[in-house]
Design an enzyme around this catalytic site. Structure first.
Site, PDB file in Angstrom:
ATOM      1  N   HIS A 108       0.832  -1.212   0.000  1.00  0.00           N
ATOM      2  CA  HIS A 108       0.000   0.000   0.000  1.00  0.00           C
ATOM      3  C   HIS A 108       0.862   1.255   0.000  1.00  0.00           C
ATOM      4  O   HIS A 108       1.905   1.320   0.652  1.00  0.00           O
ATOM      5  CB  HIS A 108      -1.001   0.007   1.159  1.00  0.00           C
ATOM      6  CG  HIS A 108      -0.419   0.106   2.535  1.00  0.00           C
ATOM      7  ND1 HIS A 108      -0.107   1.302   3.143  1.00  0.00           N
ATOM      8  CD2 HIS A 108      -0.127  -0.845   3.450  1.00  0.00           C
ATOM      9  CE1 HIS A 108       0.340   1.093   4.362  1.00  0.00           C
ATOM     10  NE2 HIS A 108       0.357  -0.207   4.584  1.00  0.00           N
ATOM     11  N   ASP A 110      -0.621   4.339   0.666  1.00  0.00           N
ATOM     12  CA  ASP A 110      -1.207   5.349   1.555  1.00  0.00           C
ATOM     13  C   ASP A 110      -0.571   5.280   2.930  1.00  0.00           C
ATOM     14  O   ASP A 110      -0.067   4.240   3.365  1.00  0.00           O
ATOM     15  CB  ASP A 110      -2.724   5.190   1.646  1.00  0.00           C
ATOM     16  CG  ASP A 110      -3.164   3.857   2.212  1.00  0.00           C
ATOM     17  OD1 ASP A 110      -2.642   2.823   1.759  1.00  0.00           O
ATOM     18  OD2 ASP A 110      -4.036   3.828   3.110  1.00  0.00           O
ATOM     19  N   GLU A 177      -4.977   1.574   4.871  1.00  0.00           N
ATOM     20  CA  GLU A 177      -4.998   1.990   6.265  1.00  0.00           C
ATOM     21  C   GLU A 177      -6.411   2.078   6.842  1.00  0.00           C
ATOM     22  O   GLU A 177      -6.595   1.956   8.054  1.00  0.00           O
ATOM     23  CB  GLU A 177      -4.298   3.346   6.433  1.00  0.00           C
ATOM     24  CG  GLU A 177      -2.798   3.319   6.180  1.00  0.00           C
ATOM     25  CD  GLU A 177      -2.016   2.615   7.278  1.00  0.00           C
ATOM     26  OE1 GLU A 177      -2.647   2.160   8.248  1.00  0.00           O
ATOM     27  OE2 GLU A 177      -0.783   2.533   7.167  1.00  0.00           O
ATOM     28  N   GLU A 200       4.816  -5.792   4.317  1.00  0.00           N
ATOM     29  CA  GLU A 200       4.581  -4.933   5.474  1.00  0.00           C
ATOM     30  C   GLU A 200       5.796  -5.016   6.406  1.00  0.00           C
ATOM     31  O   GLU A 200       6.596  -5.953   6.325  1.00  0.00           O
ATOM     32  CB  GLU A 200       3.327  -5.399   6.224  1.00  0.00           C
ATOM     33  CG  GLU A 200       2.019  -5.126   5.514  1.00  0.00           C
ATOM     34  CD  GLU A 200       1.461  -3.737   5.797  1.00  0.00           C
ATOM     35  OE1 GLU A 200       2.201  -2.893   6.335  1.00  0.00           O
ATOM     36  OE2 GLU A 200       0.280  -3.509   5.462  1.00  0.00           O
TER      37      GLU A 200
END
Length: 428
Positions: A108, A110, A177, A200
C-alpha cells in the site's frame, strides 16, 4: 553453458541500490495520506515508474459506487470521491502444467497522518531524509520501504531479461490503512495469483497470520443543564466511565488463551478508544458523547462473534446503571472492518520465503502473527491466494513519530523477493 540467472538478478539488485534508495526517499516526500489527492498523485507516479521499469501497467480508476455496494466491501473511514489502482506485470511465457505460476507482490502507498510535528525529532515528517543507514519520514516503515523493495526486486528481474515462465505482478494499492479498498478493488478487477507476499514491516521476520480489527462508534446520551446546576443534568462524559470499565474487562476476557503465534505481544487482541468527542460549551453539562475505537478480532474468529461480544458487554454496563438502562448506549459498526487472516496450512509459501531469507542473511527468520488487521485477510479470504507478510522495518515505528526504515533491510527484502520470484515463476 547455462546462464546463472540467480547471480545475475542478485548482482542487478546490488547495482540498482543508489537509484532505489533515491526513489524511496522521493516516494516518502509525497504526503500520500489515505483519501487525499496526494495519494492519487503517488499512484500516478508509481504507474509511470513501473512502466519505465519495463512492466506492463494497469492504472485504472476504482469504481467506488460499485465496490461500496458489494456485500464483501471491507469499509473505509477517510472520505473519498475517487481511488486508483496500479498493477505492474512482468509477463512470463506460460502457465499451468508448464510451470508458469504467478507471484503477486502487494503493497500500500497510503500513509496515516503524521500527528503533532512537535513530537518528531526531524522538523518535516515528510522529509525523506537519508542517512548512511536509514531513510526517515511518515510511511518509510509502513510501508513505502516494503513497496519500494518489491519494485526493486521486479526492476532487477526486468533489467536482466530473465525468461520467466510465469508472471510477476506488483500491485500498489490505496486505502489499506482504513479498510483495504485498493486490494479489494484489484481482486474485483480480476487480478489473481498463485501466491502473494505483502512486504509490510516485519523486521525481516515471517508473518503468516494477522488478527482482525473492527472499527466501532459509541453514542452516549446525557441531559444538558447549566453547569451551575450540574446535578439537574446528566453528563454523558461521566456515563462513559462504566462503559470504559466494561470494555477493559472484555479485553481481558478476550485475550485468555490467545493463539501462541501472538505470544510476543503484550495484548494479542487490543480493544481501545482512539477518538472521544463530547460537549459544545464549557459551562454546559454535555448531553452527547461519541467515542470511536477498534476491537481486535481473534485469529479464525467470525467478526460477527466479536461484534456480539462488544455489544453484550456494553449492554451489561447499561443494565447496571439507572440512567443508561433507560438511555442505552448506541453501538455502530463503521469504517474499516478487518477480519483475521491466515496462510493456509497446506501452503509451503512460508517455508520458501524463510529459506530465501536464510540464504540472503545467513540467519533464520522468526515466525509470528500480527495483532493488527491487514490486506492479508482479503488476499487469502476473498482472493484464495496464499499470502504472507515479509518486509523491512519495525512495526513499532508504524504510525509513530520519527518513523524510519533501515536501508539494509529494504535491500534484503528486495533480494529475498527476487529469489522467490525466480523460484515461483521459474526461468524457462
Amino acid at each position: 553453458m547455462a546462464i546463472d540467472w540467480r547471480s545475475r538478478v542478485l548482482d542487478e539488485v546490488g547495482a540498482q541500490r543508489p537509484a532505489m534508495v533515491t526513489a524511496l526517499a522521493d516516494l516518502i516526500r509525497t504526503p500520500s495520506q489515505t483519501g487525499t489527492a496526494a495519494e492519487h498523485e503517488a499512484q500516478a507516479a508509481m504507474a509511470s515508474a513501473l512502466a519505465a521499469d519495463g512492466l506492463e501497467v494497469d492504472h485504472w480508476e476504482l469504481p467506488l459506487a460499485e465496490l461500496r455496494s458489494d456485500p464483501d466491501f471491507p469499509g473505509t473511514e477517510a472520505p473519498r470521491t475517487e481511488g486508483w489502482g496500479v498493477v505492474g506485470r512482468l509477463p512470463g511465457s506460460g502457465s499451468g502444467s508448464d510451470g508458469g505460476r504467478t507471484l503477486l507482490l502487494d503493497g500500500h502507498i497510503d500513509v496515516v497522518p503524521p500527528g503533532d510535528p512537535a513530537t518528531w525529532t526531524h522538523p518535516d515528517p515528510y522529509s525523506g531524509e537519508l542517512t548512511a543507514t536509514e531513510v526517515r519520514g511518515r510511511g518509510a516503515c509502513d510501508m513505502k520501504g516494503g513497496l519500494l523493495a518489491a519494485r526493486w526486486a521486479v526492476r532487477a528481474l526486468a533489467a536482466t531479461g530473465v525468461p520467466l515462465a510465469g508472471d510477476v505482478l506488483l500491485a500498489s494499492v490505496e486505502g489499506e490503512e482504513d479498510g483495504g479498498l485498493g486490494t479489494f478493488g484489484l481482486l474485483r478487477r480480476g487480478w489473481t495469483a498463485d501466491v502473494c507476499v505483502v512486504p509490510e514491516p516485519t523486521a525481516l521476520d515471517l508473518v503468516p497470520a494477522c488478527a482482525g480489527a473492527l472499527t466501532f462508534r459509541l453514542r452516549i446520551r446525557g441531559r444538558a443543564a447549566h453547569a451551575s446546576r450540574r446535578t439537574e443534568g446528566v453528563s454523558a462524559i461521566e456515563k462513559l466511565v462504566p462503559v470504559l470499565a466494561a470494555l477493559a474487562a472484555l479485553e481481558t476476557e478476550r485475550n485468555v488463551g490467545a493463539d501462541p503465534l501472538l505470544d510476543r505481544w503484550g495484548i494479542a487482541y487490543p480493544l481501545s478508544l482512539g477518538v472521544v468527542r463530547a460537549g459544545d460549551w464549557a459551562s454546559t453539562v454535555p448531553d452527547l458523547l461519541e467515542a470511536e475505537g477498534r476491537l481486535g478480532v481473534a485469529l479464525d474468529e467470525d467478526p460477527a462473534v466479536a461484534q456480539a461480544a462488544l455489544e453484550a458487554a456494553v449492554a451489561e454496563a447499561c443494565a447496571a446503571d439507572p440512567w443508561l438502562r433507560q438511555h442505552p448506549v448506541e453501538v455502530e459498526w463503521w469504517g474499516g472492518q478487518f477480519a483475521s487472516g491466515r496462510l493456509p496450512s497446506e501452503s509451503d509459501l512460508g517455508e520458501r520465503v524463510a529459506a530465501h531469507h536464510h540464504e540472503v542473511t545467513g540467519a533464520p527468520a522468526a515466525t509470528w502473527a500480527g495483532p493488527f488487521g491487514s490486506d492479508l485477510r482479503l488476499l487469502t479470504g476473498l482472493g484464495g491466494i496464499p499470502t504472507v507478510h515479509y518486509g523491512p522495518g519495525d512495526v513499532d515505528l508504524a504510525h509513530a513519530p520519527d518513523e524510519a526504515v533501515p536501508l539494509a533491510e529494504v535491500e534484503v527484502t528486495a533480494r529475498v523477493l527476487a529469489l522467490l520470484a525466480l523460484e515461483v515463476c521459474g526461468p524457462r
